[in-house]
Write an enzyme that holds these catalytic residues in place. Structure first.
Site, PDB file in Angstrom:
ATOM      1  N   ASP A 163      66.569 -60.030 -94.442  1.00 16.59           N
ATOM      2  CA  ASP A 163      65.504 -60.513 -93.551  1.00 16.59           C
ATOM      3  C   ASP A 163      64.178 -59.929 -94.014  1.00 16.59           C
ATOM      4  O   ASP A 163      64.152 -58.964 -94.798  1.00 16.59           O
ATOM      5  CB  ASP A 163      65.776 -60.090 -92.093  1.00 16.59           C
ATOM      6  CG  ASP A 163      64.717 -60.626 -91.132  1.00 16.59           C
ATOM      7  OD1 ASP A 163      64.363 -61.813 -91.224  1.00 16.59           O
ATOM      8  OD2 ASP A 163      64.213 -59.850 -90.290  1.00 16.59           O
ATOM      9  N   SER A 164      63.097 -60.506 -93.537  1.00 12.31           N
ATOM     10  CA  SER A 164      61.772 -59.976 -93.859  1.00 12.31           C
ATOM     11  C   SER A 164      61.590 -58.575 -93.266  1.00 12.31           C
ATOM     12  O   SER A 164      60.787 -57.795 -93.760  1.00 12.31           O
ATOM     13  CB  SER A 164      60.701 -60.899 -93.281  1.00 12.31           C
ATOM     14  OG  SER A 164      60.833 -60.940 -91.877  1.00 12.31           O
TER      15      SER A 164
ATOM     16  N   CYS B 282      64.165 -67.685 -84.711  1.00 15.79           N
ATOM     17  CA  CYS B 282      63.685 -66.555 -85.502  1.00 15.79           C
ATOM     18  C   CYS B 282      64.576 -65.398 -85.114  1.00 15.79           C
ATOM     19  O   CYS B 282      64.801 -65.160 -83.917  1.00 15.79           O
ATOM     20  CB  CYS B 282      62.227 -66.243 -85.173  1.00 15.79           C
ATOM     21  SG  CYS B 282      61.667 -64.667 -85.866  1.00 15.79           S
ATOM     22  N   THR B 283      65.088 -64.681 -86.104  1.00 11.87           N
ATOM     23  CA  THR B 283      66.093 -63.658 -85.789  1.00 11.87           C
ATOM     24  C   THR B 283      65.484 -62.435 -85.089  1.00 11.87           C
ATOM     25  O   THR B 283      66.217 -61.559 -84.642  1.00 11.87           O
ATOM     26  CB  THR B 283      66.851 -63.231 -87.065  1.00 11.87           C
ATOM     27  OG1 THR B 283      65.893 -62.824 -88.053  1.00 11.87           O
ATOM     28  CG2 THR B 283      67.696 -64.367 -87.592  1.00 11.87           C
TER      29      THR B 283
ATOM     30  N   CYS C  55      67.286 -64.830 -91.757  1.00 12.80           N
ATOM     31  CA  CYS C  55      65.857 -65.038 -91.535  1.00 12.80           C
ATOM     32  C   CYS C  55      65.634 -66.547 -91.541  1.00 12.80           C
ATOM     33  O   CYS C  55      65.858 -67.198 -92.579  1.00 12.80           O
ATOM     34  CB  CYS C  55      65.083 -64.366 -92.669  1.00 12.80           C
ATOM     35  SG  CYS C  55      63.316 -64.667 -92.609  1.00 12.80           S
ATOM     36  N   ASN C  56      65.252 -67.085 -90.407  1.00  9.85           N
ATOM     37  CA  ASN C  56      65.042 -68.541 -90.335  1.00  9.85           C
ATOM     38  C   ASN C  56      63.928 -68.981 -91.272  1.00  9.85           C
ATOM     39  O   ASN C  56      63.988 -70.049 -91.875  1.00  9.85           O
ATOM     40  CB  ASN C  56      64.678 -68.954 -88.906  1.00  9.85           C
ATOM     41  CG  ASN C  56      65.862 -68.834 -87.966  1.00  9.85           C
ATOM     42  OD1 ASN C  56      66.608 -69.785 -87.781  1.00  9.85           O
ATOM     43  ND2 ASN C  56      66.053 -67.662 -87.389  1.00  9.85           N
ATOM     44  N   THR C  57      62.897 -68.136 -91.401  1.00  9.87           N
ATOM     45  CA  THR C  57      61.746 -68.511 -92.221  1.00  9.87           C
ATOM     46  C   THR C  57      62.174 -68.656 -93.685  1.00  9.87           C
ATOM     47  O   THR C  57      61.879 -69.667 -94.333  1.00  9.87           O
ATOM     48  CB  THR C  57      60.627 -67.448 -92.070  1.00  9.87           C
ATOM     49  OG1 THR C  57      60.385 -67.259 -90.667  1.00  9.87           O
ATOM     50  CG2 THR C  57      59.363 -67.880 -92.758  1.00  9.87           C
TER      51      THR C  57
ATOM     52  N   TYR D 186      56.909 -62.707 -92.754  1.00 11.22           N
ATOM     53  CA  TYR D 186      56.893 -63.856 -93.664  1.00 11.22           C
ATOM     54  C   TYR D 186      56.248 -65.083 -93.002  1.00 11.22           C
ATOM     55  O   TYR D 186      55.752 -65.974 -93.689  1.00 11.22           O
ATOM     56  CB  TYR D 186      58.332 -64.248 -94.056  1.00 11.22           C
ATOM     57  CG  TYR D 186      58.967 -63.399 -95.139  1.00 11.22           C
ATOM     58  CD1 TYR D 186      58.403 -62.207 -95.571  1.00 11.22           C
ATOM     59  CD2 TYR D 186      60.165 -63.813 -95.730  1.00 11.22           C
ATOM     60  CE1 TYR D 186      59.021 -61.438 -96.558  1.00 11.22           C
ATOM     61  CE2 TYR D 186      60.783 -63.054 -96.720  1.00 11.22           C
ATOM     62  CZ  TYR D 186      60.214 -61.872 -97.132  1.00 11.22           C
ATOM     63  OH  TYR D 186      60.814 -61.126 -98.108  1.00 11.22           O
ATOM     64  N   GLY D 187      56.313 -65.130 -91.665  1.00 13.40           N
ATOM     65  CA  GLY D 187      55.884 -66.327 -90.919  1.00 13.40           C
ATOM     66  C   GLY D 187      54.526 -66.905 -91.292  1.00 13.40           C
ATOM     67  O   GLY D 187      54.377 -68.113 -91.408  1.00 13.40           O
TER      68      GLY D 187
HETATM   69  N1  DGL Z   1      63.084 -62.933 -88.641  1.00 10.95           N
HETATM   70  C1  DGL Z   1      62.543 -63.953 -89.413  1.00 10.95           C
HETATM   71  C2  DGL Z   1      62.924 -65.329 -88.973  1.00 10.95           C
HETATM   72  O1  DGL Z   1      64.046 -65.496 -88.528  1.00 10.95           O
HETATM   73  C3  DGL Z   1      61.200 -63.798 -90.053  1.00 10.95           C
HETATM   74  C4  DGL Z   1      60.045 -63.440 -89.249  1.00 10.95           C
HETATM   75  C5  DGL Z   1      58.811 -63.174 -90.074  1.00 10.95           C
HETATM   76  O2  DGL Z   1      58.884 -62.385 -90.999  1.00 10.95           O
HETATM   77  O3  DGL Z   1      57.772 -63.769 -89.756  1.00 10.95           O
HETATM   78  O4  DGL Z   1      62.177 -66.260 -89.072  1.00 10.95           O
END
Ligand code: DGL
Length: 283
Positions: A6-7, A201-202, A69-71, A38-39
């Site tokens: 994940d980020s 988003c996790t 990480c969804n992103t 990362y968003g």
């Molecule tokens: N936890 C991440 C997700 O599921 C990334 C969030 C991020 O870094 O902006 O999207």
């Protein structure tokens, strides 16, 4: 070993569900805290950072990496699987966290591209809360739309949530932010009833209680970590080549970060539910 990426801290909500489901499975976690969030980043940036992170986990001996990480999954996974993985690391694989959620919403198994002949449409409206990059990628509406065209998907980008959560903000700061995003999503509905939402988003499981409070009663909140844990189990049954050999004893995961190990580890307990000693991976 199975890598979980994940980020930052968010993937720990997924890892927690994975460890609960299979305590003897050896997991290695990497949070790219030095580059989080990362968003707000560009597609190119997210792709480059995700490839780098996955490589670090391959170097640790992982044959399979889960992008928790969804992103990263929404923006980079398809391109990685098509253009990088087969030539750079043949025989290894990378999975994401969108598929289990899309399967749960559409009730169509992933390996099937569209609904089967006996499938009955069930018109529903589903909300997706996610980072700006995930929303921009259009991955959730695209993949849901392919399989269940009668499901209306309404997306809401929540740019402030990950930065607030990563710096350990309390509910007093998070509550108004979550309420604002819920109101903004409801305003897009034109009076239509909202049936379910995805916290896409996790990081958001940490504020799931605030979403539940702000949403109208009766809206189902899908739990991504447990859907992912169930789906990984099924995947490993179909792909025993990636299933680590287990001796039946619970094993502690290893935690790596590209950031500063001590503050990262101190906050991580909130996500993982118990102490998490992080080690720094040098850049
Ligand atoms: N936890 C991440 C997700 O599921 C990334 C969030 C991020 O870094 O902006 O999207």
């Amino acid at each position: 070993m199975i890598g979980v990426f994940d980020s930052g801290h968010g993937g720990l909500t997924v890892l927690r569900a994975l460890v609960t489901a299979a305590p003897a499975r050896p997991f290695v976690y990497l949070g790219d805290h030095a580059a989080a969030p990362y968003g707000p980043r560009s597609e190119e940036d997210i792709h480059r950072l995700t490839v780098q992170g996955v490589e670090r986990l391959f170097e640790q001996g992982c044959g399979l990496v889960l992008l928790a990480c969804n992103t990263a999954a929404a923006v980079a996974l398809r391109r990685m699987q098509q253009t990088w993985l087969p030539t750079a690391y043949p025989g290894r694989n990378v999975l994401g966290v969108l598929v289990p959620v899309v399967e749960a919403i559409t009730r169509v198994p992933w390996m099937q591209d569209g609904p089967s002949a006996d499938w009955r449409p069930e018109p529903r409206t589903v909300g997706v809360f996610a980072t700006p990059a995930t929303v921009r990628s259009g991955s959730f509406p695209r993949e849901i739309g392919k399989r269940a065209p009668d499901v209306r998907v309404v997306q809401q980008s929540c740019p402030d949530l990950v930065p607030l959560i990563e710096r350990g903000a309390g509910d007093d700061e998070l509550e108004p932010a979550v309420r604002g995003y819920v109101d903004a999503l409801l305003a897009q509905l034109d009076g239509q009833v909202l049936d379910a939402v995805v916290l896409g988003c996790t990081h958001y499981p940490l504020v799931a209680h605030l979403f539940a409070e702000a949403l109208p009663p009766g809206v189902e909140v899908l739990c991504q970590p447990s859907l992912v844990a169930r789906s990984l189990d099924k995947y490993l049954e179909r792909h025993p080549e990636y299933a680590p050999v287990m001796n039946g004893h619970a094993v502690a995961p290893r935690f790596f970060t590209t950031g500063a190990a001590e503050p990262v580890g101190a906050l991580a307990g909130r996500f993982f539910g118990r102490p998490t000693p992080f080690e720094r991976l040098s850049p």
